[in-house]
Design a protein around this motif. Structure first.
Motif, PDB file in Angstrom:
ATOM      1  N   THR A 131      86.351 -45.828 -61.276  1.00 35.31           N
ATOM      2  CA  THR A 131      86.743 -46.499 -62.520  1.00 35.31           C
ATOM      3  C   THR A 131      85.586 -46.513 -63.522  1.00 35.31           C
ATOM      4  O   THR A 131      85.769 -46.224 -64.713  1.00 35.31           O
ATOM      5  CB  THR A 131      87.190 -47.944 -62.230  1.00 35.31           C
ATOM      6  N   SER A 132      84.387 -46.843 -63.038  1.00 37.67           N
ATOM      7  CA  SER A 132      83.210 -46.875 -63.914  1.00 37.67           C
ATOM      8  C   SER A 132      82.878 -45.490 -64.440  1.00 37.67           C
ATOM      9  O   SER A 132      82.521 -45.317 -65.615  1.00 37.67           O
ATOM     10  CB  SER A 132      82.001 -47.438 -63.153  1.00 37.67           C
TER      11      SER A 132
ATOM     12  N   THR B 158      86.760 -46.756 -55.354  1.00 40.55           N
ATOM     13  CA  THR B 158      87.669 -47.001 -56.483  1.00 40.55           C
ATOM     14  C   THR B 158      86.928 -47.623 -57.665  1.00 40.55           C
ATOM     15  O   THR B 158      87.152 -47.260 -58.819  1.00 40.55           O
ATOM     16  CB  THR B 158      88.835 -47.917 -56.057  1.00 40.55           C
ATOM     17  N   ASP B 159      86.020 -48.568 -57.400  1.00 44.02           N
ATOM     18  CA  ASP B 159      85.218 -49.172 -58.472  1.00 44.02           C
ATOM     19  C   ASP B 159      84.301 -48.137 -59.105  1.00 44.02           C
ATOM     20  O   ASP B 159      84.142 -48.088 -60.332  1.00 44.02           O
ATOM     21  CB  ASP B 159      84.393 -50.339 -57.934  1.00 44.02           C
TER      22      ASP B 159
END
Length: 273
Positions: A61-62, A57-58
């Motif tokens: 997002t990035s 998820t991180d």
């Protein structure tokens, strides 16, 4: 009723602004990197060892934050508003100077004589360069050390009010004292550039072609070797330079910086096969 319609229009506009960047990735493709940016890589569900990527998820997002559609256009619009209204730079690596000048923020501390190297460190650098010079001379060749001056050291009148320089010596001043004490051959470009017209790009961190020509002249004279006198050559000034600081601040901007184009065509020849 009119107020209710206005609310609906506002809500629709808000969601459109939120959706367009992400949906635009499907319609117009991903945004490209600007200047020397390194964008986040496409995320993977699995790590290199085959296990599930717990940071998916991180990573996603990035990835979207770096590549959503019209990213550069949004960044440029925001940076222009920030510069016009608040007279501030929207890019942490760029200092917004006076009269449209841009400076590299990493040189601000040296400009303010802040966080400079210690006298002991400068002596260590001088000693190392002296050993390098000695080795070069033992091999039958010449050695000259030089430092390209920071743009804001030469043109401080275009720097914004970032503070008053401290009483401490600048890095280059400490280093020059060390070089002298160790007998290192040094080509002083700062002194050579100071009494000249502007030799750096207004929107770039580098010198222009005449600056490069003067640097060549200083170094070759110190070495005692001949080189074509490009600095004395006739030239034209043309707006054709895509500047690094400008691109970092306004990635979708179209403004070009002035550059020097010599009338003599540049050429070179091989000294050996």
């Amino acid at each position: 009723m009119k107020r209710k319609i206005a609310y609906y229009i506002f809500i629709a506009a808000f969601f459109a602004v939120c959706i367009i960047p992400s949906a635009g990735m499907l319609l117009f493709g991903e945004a490209e990197a600007a200047a020397n940016e390194i964008l986040a890589e496409r995320p993977s569900l699995y790590a290199e060892d085959g296990s599930f990527n717990q940071n998916i998820t991180d990573d996603l997002t990035s990835y979207i934050a770096d590549r959503f559609a019209f990213r550069q256009e949004f960044m440029t619009a925001y940076a222009k508003l920030q510069a016009a209204i608040f007279k501030e730079s929207a890019a942490e690596d760029v200092v917004l100077g006076k009269d449209g000048w841009l400076f590299y923020s990493d040189t601000a501390d040296d400009y303010l004589h802040r966080g400079t190297i210690s006298r002991r460190s400068a002596q260590g650098i001088g000693r190392t360069l002296a050993l390098m010079q000695q080795y070069a001379q033992e091999q039958g060749t010449k050695f000259v050390f030089t430092v390209a001056p920071n743009k804001n050291s030469l043109y401080p009148e275009y720097m914004p009010n970032v503070g008053k320089p401290a009483d401490a010596q600048k890095n280059l001043e400490l280093l020059e004292q060390s070089l002298k004490s160790h007998g290192v051959e040094y080509a002083d470009l700062t002194a050579a550039f100071k009494d000249q017209p502007v030799l750096y790009h207004r929107l770039d961190s580098h010198w222009n072609n005449r600056g490069a020509a003067l640097g060549l002249q200083c170094i070759t004279q110190k070495l005692g070797v001949s080189a074509y006198p490009w600095f004395d050559e006739s030239y034209q000034t043309v707006k054709n330079h895509k500047s690094d600081l400008y691109e970092m601040l306004f990635p979708a901007g179209k403004e070009l910086d002035e550059n020097v184009i010599f009338d003599r065509r540049f050429a070179f020849k091989y000294l050996q096969d």
